[in-house]
Design a protein around this motif. Structure first.
Motif, PDB file in Angstrom:
ATOM      1  N   ALA A  71       0.924  -1.232  -0.039  1.00  0.00           N
ATOM      2  CA  ALA A  71       0.027  -0.148   0.150  1.00  0.00           C
ATOM      3  C   ALA A  71       0.741   1.205  -0.095  1.00  0.00           C
ATOM      4  O   ALA A  71       0.509   2.407  -0.907  1.00  0.00           O
ATOM      5  CB  ALA A  71      -0.772   0.101   1.184  1.00  0.00           C
ATOM      6  N   VAL A  87      -4.693   5.372  -2.187  1.00  0.00           N
ATOM      7  CA  VAL A  87      -4.765   3.891  -1.957  1.00  0.00           C
ATOM      8  C   VAL A  87      -5.621   3.608  -0.521  1.00  0.00           C
ATOM      9  O   VAL A  87      -5.580   4.690   0.448  1.00  0.00           O
ATOM     10  CB  VAL A  87      -3.565   3.317  -1.573  1.00  0.00           C
ATOM     11  CG1 VAL A  87      -3.539   1.836  -1.022  1.00  0.00           C
ATOM     12  CG2 VAL A  87      -2.646   3.507  -2.713  1.00  0.00           C
ATOM     13  N   LEU A 139      -6.520   1.044   2.387  1.00  0.00           N
ATOM     14  CA  LEU A 139      -6.151  -0.208   3.193  1.00  0.00           C
ATOM     15  C   LEU A 139      -6.932  -0.655   3.991  1.00  0.00           C
ATOM     16  O   LEU A 139      -7.431   0.378   5.000  1.00  0.00           O
ATOM     17  CB  LEU A 139      -4.785  -0.083   3.668  1.00  0.00           C
ATOM     18  CG  LEU A 139      -4.176  -1.334   4.461  1.00  0.00           C
ATOM     19  CD1 LEU A 139      -4.327  -2.606   3.544  1.00  0.00           C
ATOM     20  CD2 LEU A 139      -2.784  -1.248   5.156  1.00  0.00           C
ATOM     21  N   LEU A 156      -2.241   7.342   1.374  1.00  0.00           N
ATOM     22  CA  LEU A 156      -2.647   6.123   1.799  1.00  0.00           C
ATOM     23  C   LEU A 156      -3.699   6.390   2.988  1.00  0.00           C
ATOM     24  O   LEU A 156      -3.354   6.998   4.163  1.00  0.00           O
ATOM     25  CB  LEU A 156      -1.428   5.321   2.433  1.00  0.00           C
ATOM     26  CG  LEU A 156      -1.732   4.167   3.047  1.00  0.00           C
ATOM     27  CD1 LEU A 156      -2.533   3.390   2.160  1.00  0.00           C
ATOM     28  CD2 LEU A 156      -0.174   3.516   3.422  1.00  0.00           C
TER      29      LEU A 156
END
Length: 260
Positions: A23, A33, A35, A81
């Motif tokens: 990730a 991204v 997660l 992220l």
């Protein structure tokens, strides 16, 4: 949005470490991204520096329909992220979901409601089991990534996982495919690691990624600092391996525009 489930019913195979660092690598090249931590232990959340006290909204809330993915996801220390964290409440989720008619589709329904373009890719860190949480991940995903420890016992569970994938494919998600098997915790001093790697490649061929992730102290240290290894020590052998693995994975994935 590309969706990848990172799954293996055996614990301690480097599954969460793989999810976190892949990730991070994808975010580093500019991908947005998400997660998702679906493991009641919450190791992916801890490894990204999100303390248990800060997990006010989690994947449990999303599965039970109390929160949307967009509202529950939080930013991490890694730019681009986002994390949908896990709490111990997930331990009871499987029992609660059993009574629901759509119990296997809770996660896919939640992800389908996310605004288009919000994220380019979603990685789902599954618990070390083949229960309802993992089935939800497999129903929601388009691809399956299997971290496989280079030890004999890891081989025993692989066939069981592949059988589960086939059942999910036939019953719920015909689009599910195996993206690849990633060999982890490879010990060059141990002949068994090499033998297991050879056996897996002989059985699965090109499904196995060329990159092998070695045993590495820095990979083990990074979570205690709340950082991915790629940030904690980018030059260590473990980080270098995950960067190579990320390149291989990108080559196997559809372009972001195609997956949107």
């Amino acid at each position: 949005m590309i969706r990848i489930a990172v799954a293996n019913q055996k614990g301690g195979v480097g599954k969460t470490t793989t999810a976190i660092n892949l990730a991070t690598a994808l975010a580093a090249i500019g991908w947005k991204v998400l997660l998702i931590d679906l493991d009641p232990q919450g190791n992916a959340s801890t490894g990204l520096g999100v303390a248990a006290a800060d997990r006010t909204r989690s994947s449990y809330d999303v599965l039970t329909g109390n929160e949307t993915v967009t509202d529950a996801a939080v930013e991490t220390k890694v730019p681009r992220l986002d994390l949908l964290s896990a709490t111990v409440d997930l331990s009871g989720a499987e029992i609660e979901l059993v009574a629901l008619e759509d119990r296997t589709h809770r996660l896919v329904q939640a992800l389908d409601e996310a605004p288009p373009g919000r994220w380019d890719i979603c990685l789902i860190d599954c618990p070390p089991s083949l229960g309802l949480l993992t089935v939800n991940a497999l129903v929601a995903a388009r691809h399956l990534l299997v971290p496989l420890q280079c030890e004999f016992f890891a081989l025993e569970g692989l066939s069981q996982l592949l059988q589960t994938v086939e059942r999910v494919r036939q019953a719920y998600n015909s689009d599910l495919s195996i993206l690849g098997v990633a060999l982890t915790m490879f010990d060059r001093r141990n002949n068994l690691s090499g033998q297991v790697g050879e056996d897996v490649r002989a059985c699965l061929g090109d499904t196995v990624f060329q990159t092998v992730v070695p045993r590495n102290v820095r990979l083990s240290e990074a979570p205690s600092h709340g950082l991915p290894a790629l940030i904690y020590d980018m030059k260590c052998p473990g980080s270098a391996a995950y960067l190579k693995l990320a390149r291989e994975i990108i080559d196997r994935l559809p372009a972001r525009a195609e997956a949107a």
